[in-house]
Scaffold this active site. Structure first.
Site, PDB file in Angstrom:
ATOM      1  N   TYR A   1     102.012 -10.321 111.029  1.00 20.79           N
ATOM      2  CA  TYR A   1     101.364  -9.090 110.584  1.00 20.79           C
ATOM      3  C   TYR A   1     100.381  -9.388 109.456  1.00 20.79           C
ATOM      4  O   TYR A   1     100.648 -10.213 108.583  1.00 20.79           O
ATOM      5  CB  TYR A   1     102.397  -8.104 110.039  1.00 20.79           C
TER       6      TYR A   1
ATOM      7  N   TYR B   1     108.699 -11.411 117.040  1.00 24.56           N
ATOM      8  CA  TYR B   1     108.670 -11.616 115.605  1.00 24.56           C
ATOM      9  C   TYR B   1     110.096 -11.765 115.071  1.00 24.56           C
ATOM     10  O   TYR B   1     110.958 -10.931 115.360  1.00 24.56           O
ATOM     11  CB  TYR B   1     107.976 -10.389 114.992  1.00 24.56           C
TER      12      TYR B   1
ATOM     13  N   ARG C   1     112.396  -9.430 117.072  1.00 25.89           N
ATOM     14  CA  ARG C   1     111.885  -8.192 117.666  1.00 25.89           C
ATOM     15  C   ARG C   1     111.174  -8.510 118.986  1.00 25.89           C
ATOM     16  O   ARG C   1     110.429  -9.489 119.066  1.00 25.89           O
ATOM     17  CB  ARG C   1     110.852  -7.507 116.744  1.00 25.89           C
TER      18      ARG C   1
ATOM     19  N   HIS D   1     106.025  -5.443 120.343  1.00 25.84           N
ATOM     20  CA  HIS D   1     105.995  -3.984 120.220  1.00 25.84           C
ATOM     21  C   HIS D   1     104.761  -3.539 119.465  1.00 25.84           C
ATOM     22  O   HIS D   1     104.185  -4.291 118.678  1.00 25.84           O
ATOM     23  CB  HIS D   1     107.253  -3.461 119.512  1.00 25.84           C
TER      24      HIS D   1
ATOM     25  N   HIS E   1     103.678  -0.265 117.024  1.00 24.86           N
ATOM     26  CA  HIS E   1     104.145   0.927 116.313  1.00 24.86           C
ATOM     27  C   HIS E   1     103.194   2.087 116.583  1.00 24.86           C
ATOM     28  O   HIS E   1     101.977   1.897 116.621  1.00 24.86           O
ATOM     29  CB  HIS E   1     104.198   0.667 114.808  1.00 24.86           C
TER      30      HIS E   1
END
Lengths: 245, 216
Positions: A110, A149, A159, A162, A164
């Site tokens: 990120y 991630y 994770r 995905h 958000h």
């Protein structure tokens, strides 16, 4: 005096469709969840109204995550289009809803000052976008498919890929933040955050389906993801929401 | 008329909520995440010089069940203008819209201090149901890592004691001792009116009382 049509109340939240606040498998929820029951209220104007956003507040590349942070080159990763409809519980389109998305880059990193994962930043990828739904409730954006991630829950939790989503619909009571996953990802079945959701059917509702018919040949693949917000109910026998005058 | 004869009989379940996660700022407050991407950013200043009403600053911190600061919360507010009218076509009260006031803002709690701040105006009273009047209030919603479904609460004002005592939503809270968790405390600092509104996500062992959250 003729009272104009009263704004209709929003259908009550059905909590069986959502994760409960305290879900110990997702460890952070333990100290961040209320211990008291939520207090249920009837809708007032405060809950059935909400902020209105205008197209001119958004930039022309705001829904193009491939180009909106490109600094002289293209981001690395799988080029995809994501599109779908935002509707309410009764199937009606939610128009002019603000849809905001954010995500990691192709390697699962990120662009955030608190993310220290060793996978590198992509200099040409920011990872956020936004758009308004049209009169049919339709939205579309273009991006790079995010990578899985690792995170410190259990020490080896990962994770699934995905994106958000934040949705601001027509009323404050519809405000929703959620996450979209990708069809076929084997990490979906193991994810403690997805497992907070009480039913398989509701988990399936967060999985975008590959939309082969809408692939752009030699350019991008496509995923379809529809969203349902709470709906306004008809006001059959009462007109008191407004305060009679 | 039977239910089935109504065209709206179809019913789909609401999409399930998921946590906003620790990096919610990337999408909703990218400057705080550490980068510039949009020309026009949504933020925490709700007023322009033309906005009508008393300028106030709303600020506070968020605590978890251990009494620790929660530094990665995304806070949004929604409120009426100084006359008590929402900038939304669904508000049919016979009051004037303020063209310089949307009534909505968002910000993150600071990564170091845990403080969030909004520059806004004090809202007027809004009609409640059945002719009741609601006390001036600001709707607040919190999203963060560890919060699976956004938490709705309301901010009321400490200098509105009379109106608060008649407010239908406050009075709907059966436990009177819990109502005070929704009342922001007024003070002045450098000539500015400040309302402090701390939120406790969960009661703490030292007696910190949990904020009231609503199922709206």
């Amino acid at each position: 005096m003729q009272i104009p049509a009263a704004p209709r109340s929003v259908a009550y939240g059905e909590f069986a469709q959502h994760p409960p606040a305290c879900t110990p498998g997702y460890k952070t929820s333990i100290l961040r969840s209320p211990r008291n029951a939520l207090i249920s209220t009837v809708n007032t104007l405060s809950e059935v109204t909400g902020p209105v956003f205008l197209p001119q507040e958004l930039g022309p590349l705001d829904n193009d995550l491939i180009m909106n942070f490109a600094k002289g080159g293209l981001p690395i990763g799988e080029r995809i289009i994501v599109h779908g409809f935002v509707r309410d519980e009764f199937g009606r389109p939610v128009r002019n809803a603000l849809v905001e998305v954010w995500q990691a880059n192709a390697g699962g990193r990120y662009r955030h000052k608190n993310d220290k994962y060793i996978a590198p930043i992509d200099p040409n990828f920011g990872g956020c976008g936004r758009m308004l739904t049209d009169d049919n409730g339709y939205y579309i954006y273009r991006t790079i498919k995010p990578g899985p991630y690792p995170w410190r829950n259990r020490i080896n939790d990962w994770r699934p890929s995905h994106i958000h989503y934040s949705l601001s619909g027509d009323g404050w009571a519809q405000r929703l933040i959620t996450q979209m996953y990708f069809e076929g990802d084997p990490l979906i079945a193991q994810c403690p955050i997805l497992k907070t959701i009480p039913s398989e059917e509701q988990i399936r509702g967060l999985i975008a389906l590959q939309d082969t018919a809408n692939h752009v040949p030699l350019d991008s693949r496509c995923y379809r993801f529809d969203i349902t917000l709470r709906g306004r109910r008809a006001t059959h026998f009462e007109n008191q929401l407004q305060g009679a005058k | 008329m039977t239910l089935q004869s109504q065209p709206n009989f179809v019913h789909y379940p609401e999409t399930a909520s998921q946590t906003g996660g620790p990096y919610v700022h990337i999408g909703l407050a990218p400057k705080q995440a550490g980068f510039e991407i949009f020309d026009n950013n949504f933020g925490s200043v709700l007023v322009t010089p033309d906005t009508r009403g008393e300028r106030i600053q709303v600020e506070g911190r968020v605590f978890d069940g251990s009494g620790s600061l929660v530094r990665d919360v995304l806070v949004e507010i929604w409120q009426a203008n100084a006359e008590g009218k929402y900038a939304h076509p669904g508000d049919l009260q016979d009051k004037a819209i303020d063209p310089s006031f949307r009534g909505w803002g968002r910000t993150g709690t600071d990564f170091e201090t845990g403080v969030y701040t909004f520059e806004t105006i004090k809202p007027g009273s809004v009609a409640g149901r059945g002719g009741a009047l609601q006390a001036p209030h600001i709707c607040v919603i919190l999203f963060a890592r560890g919060i699976n479904l956004g938490l709705h609460t309301r901010l009321y004002f400490s200098d509105e004691t009379d109106a608060n005592s008649r407010d239908p939503v406050l009075n709907g809270i059966e436990w009177e001792v819990r109502r005070k968790s929704l009342v922001a405390q007024r003070s002045e600092r450098n000539g500015k009116v400040i309302y402090n509104f701390d939120v406790r996500l969960q009661g703490t062992p030292d007696g910190g009382e949990e904020t009231v959250f609503f199922d709206v």
